[in-house]
Design a protein around this motif. Structure first.
Motif, mmCIF file in Angstrom:
data_model
loop_
_atom_site.group_PDB
_atom_site.id
_atom_site.type_symbol
_atom_site.label_atom_id
_atom_site.label_comp_id
_atom_site.label_asym_id
_atom_site.label_seq_id
_atom_site.Cartn_x
_atom_site.Cartn_y
_atom_site.Cartn_z
ATOM 1 N N UNK A 117 51.113 67.237 11.870
ATOM 2 C CA UNK A 117 49.714 67.592 12.110
ATOM 3 C C UNK A 117 48.952 66.515 12.871
ATOM 4 N N UNK A 118 49.356 65.236 12.714
ATOM 5 C CA UNK A 118 48.623 64.166 13.408
ATOM 6 C C UNK A 118 48.793 64.245 14.915
ATOM 7 N N UNK A 119 49.856 64.889 15.375
ATOM 8 C CA UNK A 119 50.072 65.040 16.808
ATOM 9 C C UNK A 119 49.123 66.065 17.431
ATOM 10 N N UNK A 120 48.448 66.834 16.589
ATOM 11 C CA UNK A 120 47.559 67.885 17.083
ATOM 12 C C UNK A 120 46.112 67.659 16.661
ATOM 13 N N UNK A 121 45.785 66.458 16.214
ATOM 14 C CA UNK A 121 44.412 66.158 15.844
ATOM 15 C C UNK A 121 44.032 66.552 14.440
ATOM 16 N N UNK A 122 45.003 66.753 13.551
ATOM 17 C CA UNK A 122 44.707 67.147 12.182
ATOM 18 C C UNK A 122 45.035 68.606 11.927
ATOM 19 N N UNK A 123 45.042 68.982 10.651
ATOM 20 C CA UNK A 123 45.458 70.330 10.282
ATOM 21 C C UNK A 123 44.507 71.398 10.806
ATOM 22 N N UNK A 124 43.200 71.205 10.622
ATOM 23 C CA UNK A 124 42.249 72.230 11.061
ATOM 24 C C UNK A 124 42.263 72.383 12.570
ATOM 25 N N UNK A 125 42.320 71.269 13.296
ATOM 26 C CA UNK A 125 42.382 71.352 14.761
ATOM 27 C C UNK A 125 43.660 72.048 15.213
ATOM 28 N N UNK A 126 44.759 71.805 14.501
ATOM 29 C CA UNK A 126 46.029 72.452 14.843
ATOM 30 C C UNK A 126 45.932 73.960 14.650
ATOM 31 N N UNK A 127 45.348 74.403 13.535
ATOM 32 C CA UNK A 127 45.217 75.833 13.274
ATOM 33 C C UNK A 127 44.261 76.487 14.261
ATOM 34 N N UNK A 128 43.137 75.841 14.529
ATOM 35 C CA UNK A 128 42.176 76.395 15.487
ATOM 36 C C UNK A 128 42.792 76.521 16.877
ATOM 37 N N UNK A 129 43.557 75.503 17.285
ATOM 38 C CA UNK A 129 44.198 75.555 18.590
ATOM 39 C C UNK A 129 45.208 76.682 18.680
ATOM 40 N N UNK A 130 45.971 76.912 17.601
ATOM 41 C CA UNK A 130 46.970 77.983 17.601
ATOM 42 C C UNK A 130 46.305 79.344 17.693
ATOM 43 N N UNK A 131 45.264 79.571 16.892
ATOM 44 C CA UNK A 131 44.548 80.850 16.935
ATOM 45 C C UNK A 131 43.897 81.054 18.301
ATOM 46 N N UNK A 132 43.333 79.979 18.870
ATOM 47 C CA UNK A 132 42.683 80.096 20.168
ATOM 48 C C UNK A 132 43.649 80.442 21.287
ATOM 49 N N UNK A 133 44.823 79.825 21.277
ATOM 50 C CA UNK A 133 45.811 80.116 22.326
ATOM 51 C C UNK A 133 46.285 81.558 22.241
ATOM 52 N N UNK A 134 46.505 82.044 21.021
ATOM 53 C CA UNK A 134 46.937 83.429 20.869
ATOM 54 C C UNK A 134 45.831 84.388 21.279
ATOM 55 N N UNK A 135 44.584 84.050 20.943
ATOM 56 C CA UNK A 135 43.465 84.918 21.317
ATOM 57 C C UNK A 135 43.351 85.032 22.836
ATOM 58 N N UNK A 136 43.568 83.918 23.550
ATOM 59 C CA UNK A 136 43.514 83.974 25.011
ATOM 60 C C UNK A 136 44.624 84.839 25.587
ATOM 61 N N UNK A 137 45.704 85.028 24.827
ATOM 62 C CA UNK A 137 46.812 85.883 25.259
ATOM 63 C C UNK A 137 46.648 87.316 24.782
#
Length: 507
Positions: A117-137
């Motif tokens: 999780x630290x590679x993605x800015x923390x757990x919440x940032x990791x989850x938000x980024x994953x949901x955002x990328x899928x939403x853009x698709x």
């Protein structure tokens, strides 16, 4: 402590169909269902949000759904294609999020993100980024992270809006109030439990196990223990056929850091030999240590460019040994190149005249794996007159795009992310401020230069058709220099609010 992410795709079947058909897909607001067969009956196997809002439910006869909703778009189910697409999505997540990823059919993916999780800015940032990328698709998603697969699975489906983060060491409290369907039970068991008066997970958790096992079999107890963390729920990671990996089994479990480091070196040597045969270099390595208690410990390292150097890769992995918890011992180690790119052999030429450009990629890799890829970047110019749009973040070793910043007017060394409002005394329309108040401190202007007029980018949005900014470089009595602008031309209210802002600091 183990942390598991469950990704739930509530409209996976219909989202996939819209992505596949592209321009031929029904409009986003049009209701769409997927129809399959249950014996001789044609039933609804999936419905998008629009169809669900109109009363269509999964399991409803297809004829009833068509009679209920006029203009309902109907497509045939393709379970084989959906499963293959889910595997492809799992591979995409494997390359970007964490080393241990598996499909969770029919509409989910499970990810063991322990230590990543630290590679993605923390757990919440990791989850938000994953949901955002899928939403853009065009894929709707809900995602949750918890200590166990079962708890994360339940939270993703019944709590996440669209994300949910359970605290570390949460225990049973996070799922006891959820419906019994949250336990990933085989079809039919939840309905039978409800007939007996069990509505929530907590209602079942406090009951004696023997009567439940006698009636429903051992699966109910296994699911409950896995969700509550009383037993191990292993994840079998997906592995594509083209993935380059090496594996080592141990007759006796190992646990000492020195021993783990020694075998890491042997695995890296074997992996580099395999990559050399393919003419490739590793961009991302995943080390998975399988413990004797069926738990897995994973280490992920990334490289800024393809690498096949044994010493360098070994050092990067050994720097992360302290994050590996061997438990009662490690019985197997697997090293794979999750991302590999072409790397041609080249001859090293030395010159006594020309200076050789230093290679800092090793330093970049070391820092990036310690603080995260997002924390290491450089600024690059963008073709835009609007100052906050004229810069972007690119990877530290990204190639030069050939774009440069305009040199007709100087720019501040420190540009604020967002302009901050200031109170000024200025003569309109073209005079600089006589004084301004910023962050509660009043500063008298001694010298000023400007204005530099910047026009809005009308092709991006209509609000910028007439918008302008007038920028001034000002110096106060202490010698500090600031970059101020007025929103508008000082006369026409359609060009801006005529308020003043500070946008940067020189020197």
């Amino acid at each position: 402590m183990r942390r598991v992410v469950s990704l739930f795709l509530p409209n996976w079947s219909t989202d996939r169909l819209r992505r596949m058909t592209g321009d031929k897909a029904p409009p986003a607001e049009a209701p769409l269902i997927v129809v399959g067969r249950d014996g001789s009956r044609r039933i609804v196997t999936a419905a998008d949000a629009a169809a669900t809002a109109l009363g269509v439910r999964v399991g409803m006869p297809a004829a009833k759904a068509q009679a209920l909703v006029a203009g309902l778009a109907v497509r045939d189910a393709d379970p084989v294609g959906e499963a293959a697409a889910l595997d492809r999505l799992a591979l995409w997540i494997l390359q970007r999020i964490a080393p241990i990823v598996a499909a969770d059919p029919p509409d989910g993916i499970v990810i063991d993100t322990t230590g990543a999780e630290h590679l993605h800015g923390g757990e919440l940032a990791m989850l938000d980024g994953l949901v955002g990328r899928l939403a853009m698709s065009g894929v709707a998603a809900r995602v949750a992270i918890a200590d166990t697969w079962g708890a994360a699975h339940a939270l993703a489906r019944f709590v996440a809006q669209p994300t949910a983060v359970a605290p570390r060491g949460h225990g049973a409290n996070v799922i006891t109030n959820l419906p019994i369907e949250a336990l990933r039970l085989p079809r039919g068991i939840p309905a039978e439990l409800r007939l007996l008066g069990f509505d929530r997970v907590g209602d079942v958790a406090v009951q004696p196990r023997a009567p439940l096992a006698l009636r429903f079999g051992p699966e109910l107890g296994r699911r409950l223990d896995a969700a509550l963390g009383r037993s191990v729920d292993p994840i079998e990671p997906i592995r594509p056929a083209e993935l380059t990996e090496v594996r080592r089994l141990f007759a006796e479990p190992i646990s000492a850091a020195e021993t783990i480091g020694r075998y890491i070196g042997k695995l890296v040597e074997a992996l580099c030999a395999a990559l050399e045969q393919k003419g490739q270099g590793a961009r991302r390595l995943d080390l998975i240590c399988q413990r004797v208690d069926s738990r897995a410990q994973a280490v992920r390292v990334g490289m800024a460019k393809p690498v096949r150097d044994v010493k360098r890769l070994t050092r990067l992995l050994c720097d992360r040994i302290e994050t590996i918890d061997p438990g009662f011992g490690i019985e197997a180690m697997t090293l794979c190149a999750t991302i590999a790119e072409r790397l041609d052999a080249r001859q090293i030429v030395t010159s006594l005249v020309e200076e050789v450009e230093p290679d800092i990629s090793d330093l970049i890799d070391t820092l990036a794996n310690r603080v995260g890829e997002r924390a290491l970047y450089r600024a690059a110019p963008v073709m835009s007159d609007v100052p906050e749009r004229s810069v972007c973040r690119v990877p530290a070793l990204a190639s030069d795009s050939g774009t440069s910043w305009p040199d007709a007017w100087p720019r501040p060394a420190r540009l604020f992310l967002h302009p901050e409002p200031v109170e000024t005394i200025a003569l309109l329309p073209d005079h600089p401020p006589v004084s301004f108040t910023w962050r509660g401190v009043r500063r008298r202007v001694k010298r000023a230069d400007g204005p530099e007029r910047v026009f809005g980018e009308w092709w991006k949005r209509d609000a910028e058709l007439a918008a302008v900014r007038d920028y001034y470089r000002v110096e106060d009595e202490t010698g500090e220099r600031y970059w101020l602008f007025r929103a508008g031309d000082g006369e026409d209210p359609t060009t801006g609010s005529q308020r003043w802002f500070i946008h940067g600091i020189f020197g």
